[in-house]
Design a protein around this motif. Structure first.
Motif, PDB file in Angstrom:
ATOM      1  N   LEU A 137       2.577 -14.229 -17.974  1.00  0.00           N
ATOM      2  CA  LEU A 137       2.437 -12.784 -18.070  1.00  0.00           C
ATOM      3  C   LEU A 137       3.708 -12.171 -17.497  1.00  0.00           C
ATOM      4  CD1 LEU A 137      -1.215 -12.330 -16.685  1.00  0.00           C
ATOM      5  CD2 LEU A 137      -0.520 -12.510 -19.081  1.00  0.00           C
ATOM      6  N   GLU A 138       4.484 -11.534 -18.340  1.00  0.00           N
ATOM      7  CA  GLU A 138       5.740 -10.947 -17.891  1.00  0.00           C
ATOM      8  C   GLU A 138       5.642  -9.432 -17.952  1.00  0.00           C
ATOM      9  OE1 GLU A 138       9.248 -12.526 -19.622  1.00  0.00           O
ATOM     10  OE2 GLU A 138       8.724 -14.615 -19.163  1.00  0.00           O
ATOM     11  N   ILE A 139       5.726  -8.816 -16.787  1.00  0.00           N
ATOM     12  CA  ILE A 139       5.688  -7.366 -16.653  1.00  0.00           C
ATOM     13  C   ILE A 139       7.006  -6.959 -16.026  1.00  0.00           C
ATOM     14  CG2 ILE A 139       4.438  -5.389 -15.700  1.00  0.00           C
ATOM     15  CD1 ILE A 139       2.729  -8.709 -15.621  1.00  0.00           C
ATOM     16  N   GLY A 140       7.922  -6.451 -16.832  1.00  0.00           N
ATOM     17  CA  GLY A 140       9.252  -6.164 -16.312  1.00  0.00           C
ATOM     18  C   GLY A 140       9.931  -7.455 -15.892  1.00  0.00           C
ATOM     19  N   ASP A 141      10.403  -7.495 -14.649  1.00  0.00           N
ATOM     20  CA  ASP A 141      11.082  -8.687 -14.153  1.00  0.00           C
ATOM     21  C   ASP A 141      10.151  -9.612 -13.383  1.00  0.00           C
ATOM     22  OD1 ASP A 141      13.515  -7.782 -15.173  1.00  0.00           O
ATOM     23  OD2 ASP A 141      13.929  -6.598 -13.372  1.00  0.00           O
ATOM     24  N   VAL A 148       3.096 -13.686 -22.761  1.00  0.00           N
ATOM     25  CA  VAL A 148       2.945 -12.316 -23.235  1.00  0.00           C
ATOM     26  C   VAL A 148       3.841 -11.418 -22.386  1.00  0.00           C
ATOM     27  CG1 VAL A 148       1.362 -10.374 -23.529  1.00  0.00           C
ATOM     28  CG2 VAL A 148       0.555 -12.685 -23.959  1.00  0.00           C
ATOM     29  N   ARG A 149       4.631 -10.576 -23.045  1.00  0.00           N
ATOM     30  CA  ARG A 149       5.436  -9.571 -22.351  1.00  0.00           C
ATOM     31  C   ARG A 149       4.907  -8.192 -22.746  1.00  0.00           C
ATOM     32  NH1 ARG A 149       9.336 -13.021 -24.444  1.00  0.00           N
ATOM     33  NH2 ARG A 149      10.341 -14.349 -22.878  1.00  0.00           N
ATOM     34  N   ALA A 150       4.590  -7.375 -21.753  1.00  0.00           N
ATOM     35  CA  ALA A 150       4.038  -6.054 -22.044  1.00  0.00           C
ATOM     36  C   ALA A 150       4.054  -5.196 -20.799  1.00  0.00           C
ATOM     37  CB  ALA A 150       2.608  -6.175 -22.577  1.00  0.00           C
ATOM     38  N   GLU A 151       3.877  -3.903 -20.990  1.00  0.00           N
ATOM     39  CA  GLU A 151       3.676  -2.998 -19.863  1.00  0.00           C
ATOM     40  C   GLU A 151       2.321  -3.314 -19.222  1.00  0.00           C
ATOM     41  OE1 GLU A 151       5.829  -0.694 -18.644  1.00  0.00           O
ATOM     42  OE2 GLU A 151       7.239  -1.603 -20.056  1.00  0.00           O
ATOM     43  N   PRO A 152       2.167  -3.002 -17.933  1.00  0.00           N
ATOM     44  CA  PRO A 152       0.918  -3.364 -17.241  1.00  0.00           C
ATOM     45  C   PRO A 152      -0.338  -2.806 -17.894  1.00  0.00           C
ATOM     46  CG  PRO A 152       2.263  -1.867 -15.916  1.00  0.00           C
ATOM     47  CD  PRO A 152       3.122  -2.370 -17.021  1.00  0.00           C
ATOM     48  N   PHE A 202       2.856   1.360  -9.424  1.00  0.00           N
ATOM     49  CA  PHE A 202       2.230   0.107  -9.843  1.00  0.00           C
ATOM     50  C   PHE A 202       2.985  -1.050  -9.222  1.00  0.00           C
ATOM     51  CE2 PHE A 202       2.303  -3.622 -12.624  1.00  0.00           C
ATOM     52  CZ  PHE A 202       0.955  -3.936 -12.615  1.00  0.00           C
ATOM     53  N   ARG A 203       2.231  -2.026  -8.728  1.00  0.00           N
ATOM     54  CA  ARG A 203       2.815  -3.266  -8.221  1.00  0.00           C
ATOM     55  C   ARG A 203       2.232  -4.428  -9.020  1.00  0.00           C
ATOM     56  NH1 ARG A 203       5.516  -3.245  -3.345  1.00  0.00           N
ATOM     57  NH2 ARG A 203       4.920  -5.402  -2.989  1.00  0.00           N
ATOM     58  N   PRO A 204       3.077  -5.278  -9.622  1.00  0.00           N
ATOM     59  CA  PRO A 204       2.581  -6.362 -10.470  1.00  0.00           C
ATOM     60  C   PRO A 204       1.563  -7.269  -9.783  1.00  0.00           C
ATOM     61  CG  PRO A 204       4.941  -6.098 -10.777  1.00  0.00           C
ATOM     62  CD  PRO A 204       4.551  -5.198  -9.638  1.00  0.00           C
ATOM     63  N   GLU A 205       1.653  -7.434  -8.460  1.00  0.00           N
ATOM     64  CA  GLU A 205       0.720  -8.330  -7.763  1.00  0.00           C
ATOM     65  C   GLU A 205      -0.728  -7.893  -7.908  1.00  0.00           C
ATOM     66  OE1 GLU A 205       1.195  -6.451  -3.284  1.00  0.00           O
ATOM     67  OE2 GLU A 205       2.906  -7.106  -4.462  1.00  0.00           O
ATOM     68  N   LEU A 213       0.851  -1.193   0.000  1.00  0.00           N
ATOM     69  CA  LEU A 213       0.000   0.000   0.000  1.00  0.00           C
ATOM     70  C   LEU A 213       0.886   1.243   0.000  1.00  0.00           C
ATOM     71  CD1 LEU A 213      -2.511  -1.291   2.687  1.00  0.00           C
ATOM     72  CD2 LEU A 213      -3.072  -0.847   0.280  1.00  0.00           C
ATOM     73  N   PRO A 214       1.585   1.506  -1.105  1.00  0.00           N
ATOM     74  CA  PRO A 214       2.477   2.661  -1.145  1.00  0.00           C
ATOM     75  C   PRO A 214       1.732   3.957  -0.811  1.00  0.00           C
ATOM     76  CG  PRO A 214       2.756   1.298  -3.099  1.00  0.00           C
ATOM     77  CD  PRO A 214       1.544   0.778  -2.388  1.00  0.00           C
ATOM     78  N   GLY A 215       2.297   4.719   0.131  1.00  0.00           N
ATOM     79  CA  GLY A 215       1.702   5.996   0.487  1.00  0.00           C
ATOM     80  C   GLY A 215       0.942   6.013   1.798  1.00  0.00           C
ATOM     81  N   ILE A 216       0.632   4.847   2.349  1.00  0.00           N
ATOM     82  CA  ILE A 216      -0.122   4.821   3.606  1.00  0.00           C
ATOM     83  C   ILE A 216       0.851   4.982   4.785  1.00  0.00           C
ATOM     84  CG2 ILE A 216      -0.061   2.320   3.972  1.00  0.00           C
ATOM     85  CD1 ILE A 216      -2.998   2.554   4.949  1.00  0.00           C
ATOM     86  N   ALA A 217       0.449   5.762   5.758  1.00  0.00           N
ATOM     87  CA  ALA A 217       1.250   5.917   6.978  1.00  0.00           C
ATOM     88  C   ALA A 217       1.019   4.713   7.884  1.00  0.00           C
ATOM     89  CB  ALA A 217       0.861   7.202   7.705  1.00  0.00           C
ATOM     90  N   THR A 218       2.061   4.305   8.588  1.00  0.00           N
ATOM     91  CA  THR A 218       1.953   3.087   9.399  1.00  0.00           C
ATOM     92  C   THR A 218       0.894   3.219  10.495  1.00  0.00           C
ATOM     93  OG1 THR A 218       3.194   1.473  10.698  1.00  0.00           O
ATOM     94  CG2 THR A 218       3.852   3.789  10.910  1.00  0.00           C
TER      95      THR A 218
END
Length: 207
Positions: free
Chosen positions: A137-141, A167-171, A110-113, A43-48
């Motif tokens: 599905l390959e998104i980056g690594d 398939v390899r592509a941007e999300p 963005f998080r691939p998960e 959850l990028p951006g949330i305060a603990t």
């Protein structure tokens, strides 16, 4: 807990899940039960301290529960059976968001998960005849796999078994294919995706 003072199912639902971050916490727990530090990472951006408050509120409301994970006394958070019923409305919101996603990440994190929830939500209402195949599905690594189950499509980390196609592509393009906003042929012709393996399997999934 905030109350709207209205005897309405929507208003009472929003009293439980309408606060900022609540549905995103549920999103993470729909992907998998998680420890506190995993939720912070997801959850990028949330305060603990805010995460702690939201988890406490969701637990008090009966949406989230704490349980011991594996051996020892490590605590993880999971959805209760009632909380897990939020999958359907969250998947509906993901489908509703398709026009909002067309402009791409636009600098957002963005998080691939997150594809583990989004791709099946987009495919399950469109594709009625699911091929018995496993697609990479390959998104980056990040190597994921998409496969059909009796309950519908599911996405998870690649388990090492052979893939029928990849398939390899941007999300954004993966989401566009899953939503039917772009076709596989057009995406390939425009150089937006790379394909390996049996293309007919991919055509059957991303019809």
């Amino acid at each position: 807990m905030r109350s709207y003072g209205q005897y309405c199912g929507l208003s009472r639902s929003l009293e439980v899940i309408g606060d900022r971050w609540n549905l995103l916490i549920v999103r993470q727990l729909l992907i998998a039960p998680a420890r506190y530090r995993n939720l912070i990472e997801g959850l990028p951006g949330i305060a603990t301290n805010l995460l702690a408050d939201r988890l406490r509120d969701l637990e008090a409301a009966g949406v989230v529960e704490r349980r011991l994970s594996g051996k020892g006394s490590i605590v993880e958070y999971a959805l209760t059976p009632w909380g897990a019923e939020l999958r359907e409305p969250i998947e509906s919101l993901i489908r509703w968001s398709t026009p909002l996603m067309l402009r791409g990440p636009d600098g957002d994190t963005f998080r691939p998960e997150w594809l583990a929830l989004a791709v099946p939500a987009l495919l399950n209402t469109r594709i009625q005849h699911r091929p018995t195949a496993t697609i990479g599905l390959e998104i980056g690594d990040s190597p994921f796999q998409l496969r059909a189950t009796p309950a519908g499509f599911e996405v998870g980390l690649h388990d090492g078994h052979p893939l029928d196609a990849t398939v390899r592509a941007e999300p954004g393009y993966i989401l566009g294919l899953a939503a039917g906003a772009i076709t596989l042929s057009d995406a390939r012709a425009a150089g937006l995706v790379e394909i390996e393996g049996d293309e007919s399997v991919l055509q059957a999934v991303f019809a």
